[in-house]
Design a protein around this motif. Sequence first.
Motif, PDB file in Angstrom:
ATOM      1  N   TYR A   1      -1.179   4.751  -1.149  1.00 20.18           N
ATOM      2  CA  TYR A   1       0.164   5.164  -0.778  1.00 20.18           C
ATOM      3  C   TYR A   1       1.144   4.435  -1.697  1.00 20.18           C
ATOM      4  CZ  TYR A   1      -1.084   7.598   3.541  1.00 20.18           C
ATOM      5  OH  TYR A   1      -1.577   8.493   4.452  1.00 20.18           O
ATOM      6  N   VAL A   2       2.299   5.075  -1.936  1.00 16.18           N
ATOM      7  CA  VAL A   2       3.306   4.482  -2.822  1.00 16.18           C
ATOM      8  C   VAL A   2       4.673   4.540  -2.143  1.00 16.18           C
ATOM      9  CG1 VAL A   2       3.689   6.676  -4.028  1.00 16.18           C
ATOM     10  CG2 VAL A   2       4.308   4.532  -5.144  1.00 16.18           C
ATOM     11  N   GLN A   3       5.451   3.503  -2.389  1.00 18.46           N
ATOM     12  CA  GLN A   3       6.814   3.454  -1.851  1.00 18.46           C
ATOM     13  C   GLN A   3       7.754   3.132  -3.002  1.00 18.46           C
ATOM     14  OE1 GLN A   3       7.525   0.408   1.133  1.00 18.46           O
ATOM     15  NE2 GLN A   3       9.130   1.615   2.078  1.00 18.46           N
ATOM     16  N   TYR A   4       8.472   4.147  -3.467  1.00 19.40           N
ATOM     17  CA  TYR A   4       9.475   3.940  -4.501  1.00 19.40           C
ATOM     18  C   TYR A   4      10.730   3.343  -3.866  1.00 19.40           C
ATOM     19  CZ  TYR A   4       6.381   6.996  -7.119  1.00 19.40           C
ATOM     20  OH  TYR A   4       5.275   7.556  -7.715  1.00 19.40           O
ATOM     21  N   SER A   5      11.558   2.737  -4.700  1.00 20.72           N
ATOM     22  CA  SER A   5      12.761   2.084  -4.191  1.00 20.72           C
ATOM     23  C   SER A   5      13.620   3.058  -3.394  1.00 20.72           C
ATOM     24  CB  SER A   5      13.559   1.523  -5.371  1.00 20.72           C
ATOM     25  OG  SER A   5      14.736   0.908  -4.915  1.00 20.72           O
ATOM     26  N   ARG A   6      13.966   2.628  -2.176  1.00 15.41           N
ATOM     27  CA  ARG A   6      14.841   3.414  -1.294  1.00 15.41           C
ATOM     28  C   ARG A   6      14.226   4.747  -0.863  1.00 15.41           C
ATOM     29  NH1 ARG A   6      18.414   1.221  -5.010  1.00 15.41           N
ATOM     30  NH2 ARG A   6      19.808  -0.361  -4.151  1.00 15.41           N
ATOM     31  N   GLN A   7      12.926   4.871  -0.980  1.00 18.76           N
ATOM     32  CA  GLN A   7      12.253   6.081  -0.502  1.00 18.76           C
ATOM     33  C   GLN A   7      11.200   5.698   0.532  1.00 18.76           C
ATOM     34  OE1 GLN A   7      10.874   8.878  -3.420  1.00 18.76           O
ATOM     35  NE2 GLN A   7      12.521   8.381  -4.862  1.00 18.76           N
TER      36      GLN A   7
ATOM     37  N   SER B   1       7.391   2.136 -11.358  1.00 22.01           N
ATOM     38  CA  SER B   1       7.748   0.909 -10.639  1.00 22.01           C
ATOM     39  C   SER B   1       7.908   1.215  -9.154  1.00 22.01           C
ATOM     40  CB  SER B   1       9.049   0.329 -11.182  1.00 22.01           C
ATOM     41  OG  SER B   1       8.898  -0.076 -12.525  1.00 22.01           O
ATOM     42  N   ALA B   2       7.142   0.538  -8.339  1.00 23.53           N
ATOM     43  CA  ALA B   2       7.123   0.822  -6.905  1.00 23.53           C
ATOM     44  C   ALA B   2       6.185  -0.166  -6.227  1.00 23.53           C
ATOM     45  CB  ALA B   2       6.643   2.251  -6.635  1.00 23.53           C
ATOM     46  N   MET B   3       6.122  -0.021  -4.907  1.00 21.08           N
ATOM     47  CA  MET B   3       5.161  -0.792  -4.109  1.00 21.08           C
ATOM     48  C   MET B   3       3.982   0.109  -3.831  1.00 21.08           C
ATOM     49  SD  MET B   3       5.240  -3.856  -2.796  1.00 21.08           S
ATOM     50  CE  MET B   3       4.369  -4.858  -1.608  1.00 21.08           C
ATOM     51  N   TYR B   4       2.780  -0.374  -4.085  1.00 25.25           N
ATOM     52  CA  TYR B   4       1.573   0.423  -3.914  1.00 25.25           C
ATOM     53  C   TYR B   4       0.693  -0.208  -2.840  1.00 25.25           C
ATOM     54  CZ  TYR B   4       2.830   2.867  -8.180  1.00 25.25           C
ATOM     55  OH  TYR B   4       3.483   3.628  -9.124  1.00 25.25           O
ATOM     56  N   TYR B   5       0.273   0.631  -1.906  1.00 19.16           N
ATOM     57  CA  TYR B   5      -0.592   0.177  -0.822  1.00 19.16           C
ATOM     58  C   TYR B   5      -1.919   0.924  -0.867  1.00 19.16           C
ATOM     59  CZ  TYR B   5       3.441  -2.013   1.449  1.00 19.16           C
ATOM     60  OH  TYR B   5       4.530  -2.792   1.738  1.00 19.16           O
ATOM     61  N   CYS B   6      -2.982   0.163  -0.823  1.00 20.46           N
ATOM     62  CA  CYS B   6      -4.305   0.738  -0.663  1.00 20.46           C
ATOM     63  C   CYS B   6      -4.602   0.797   0.836  1.00 20.46           C
ATOM     64  CB  CYS B   6      -5.328  -0.142  -1.376  1.00 20.46           C
ATOM     65  SG  CYS B   6      -7.013   0.461  -1.342  1.00 20.46           S
ATOM     66  N   ALA B   7      -5.277   1.836   1.285  1.00 16.15           N
ATOM     67  CA  ALA B   7      -5.557   1.970   2.713  1.00 16.15           C
ATOM     68  C   ALA B   7      -6.939   2.563   2.919  1.00 16.15           C
ATOM     69  CB  ALA B   7      -4.502   2.841   3.386  1.00 16.15           C
TER      70      ALA B   7
ATOM     71  N   GLY C   1      -3.730  -2.483   2.978  1.00 16.69           N
ATOM     72  CA  GLY C   1      -3.706  -3.760   2.288  1.00 16.69           C
ATOM     73  C   GLY C   1      -2.294  -4.317   2.311  1.00 16.69           C
ATOM     74  N   THR C   2      -2.120  -5.492   1.721  1.00 16.61           N
ATOM     75  CA  THR C   2      -0.820  -6.152   1.758  1.00 16.61           C
ATOM     76  C   THR C   2       0.135  -5.623   0.689  1.00 16.61           C
ATOM     77  OG1 THR C   2      -1.758  -7.910   0.411  1.00 16.61           O
ATOM     78  CG2 THR C   2      -1.657  -8.287   2.788  1.00 16.61           C
ATOM     79  N   GLY C   3      -0.355  -4.773  -0.190  1.00 23.79           N
ATOM     80  CA  GLY C   3       0.518  -4.142  -1.163  1.00 23.79           C
ATOM     81  C   GLY C   3       0.630  -4.900  -2.475  1.00 23.79           C
ATOM     82  N   THR C   4       0.855  -4.150  -3.539  1.00 22.95           N
ATOM     83  CA  THR C   4       1.118  -4.727  -4.865  1.00 22.95           C
ATOM     84  C   THR C   4       2.383  -4.080  -5.416  1.00 22.95           C
ATOM     85  OG1 THR C   4      -1.222  -5.078  -5.365  1.00 22.95           O
ATOM     86  CG2 THR C   4       0.295  -4.999  -7.228  1.00 22.95           C
TER      87      THR C   4
END
Lengths: 109, 115
Positions: A36-42, A82-88, A100-103
Amino acid sequence: AQRVTQPEKLLSVFKGAPVELKCNYSYSGSPELFWYVQYSRQRLQLLLRHISRESIKGFTADLNKGETSFHLKKPFAQEEDSAMYYCASLSYNTDKLIFGTGTRLQVFP
Amino acid sequence: NAGVTQTPKFRVLKTGQSMTLLCAQDMNHEYMYWYRQDPGMGLRLIHYSVGEGTTAKGEVPDGYNVSRLKKQNFLLGLESAAPSQTSVYFCASSPPDGKINNEQFFGPGTRLTVL
């Protein structure tokens, strides 16, 4: 307990460099894994899942059962990555996702 | 479709106050989840629901209660807020069409600060 480990909190690369975000899981059977990915402000959104064997936005992830890994790779990073990436991992006895705790990936110009 | 929406977006509480976070989805999903996101901890599941009228505990349920009176809504309650509950709360939903397609759809998050 089933666990997903992302050893890196932050990964910084320059544009055009290869990227590998590490993910290890603890389940000994056949896991169902996601990025999963979380872009800034999304909001958080699904990037890819291993069962689909797909490439999304140039990213791929291969399941390595021997190393119990599901690392996310891209040969040439872009600034928009550029973003926060979570493995699940899907819990083996429920329909719950274990994250996971995210990278945080930073791609510099 | 609005997807998954959360109300409110931001909230500041004093210790001991109570509040309810509302999650709504218009995708007719059976499953709904509440997570909290904290630095260095990733997303941790608080409570979840596999259908209207059902709820179950997740990884960190203490201090929270939930209700799923309607299929489209999943409420998260804090009866007596504590500073340790300062976090960003995410709601998610997913259809029960098999584990292989168990993509979760997330809301925009609620940033809660407890003073």
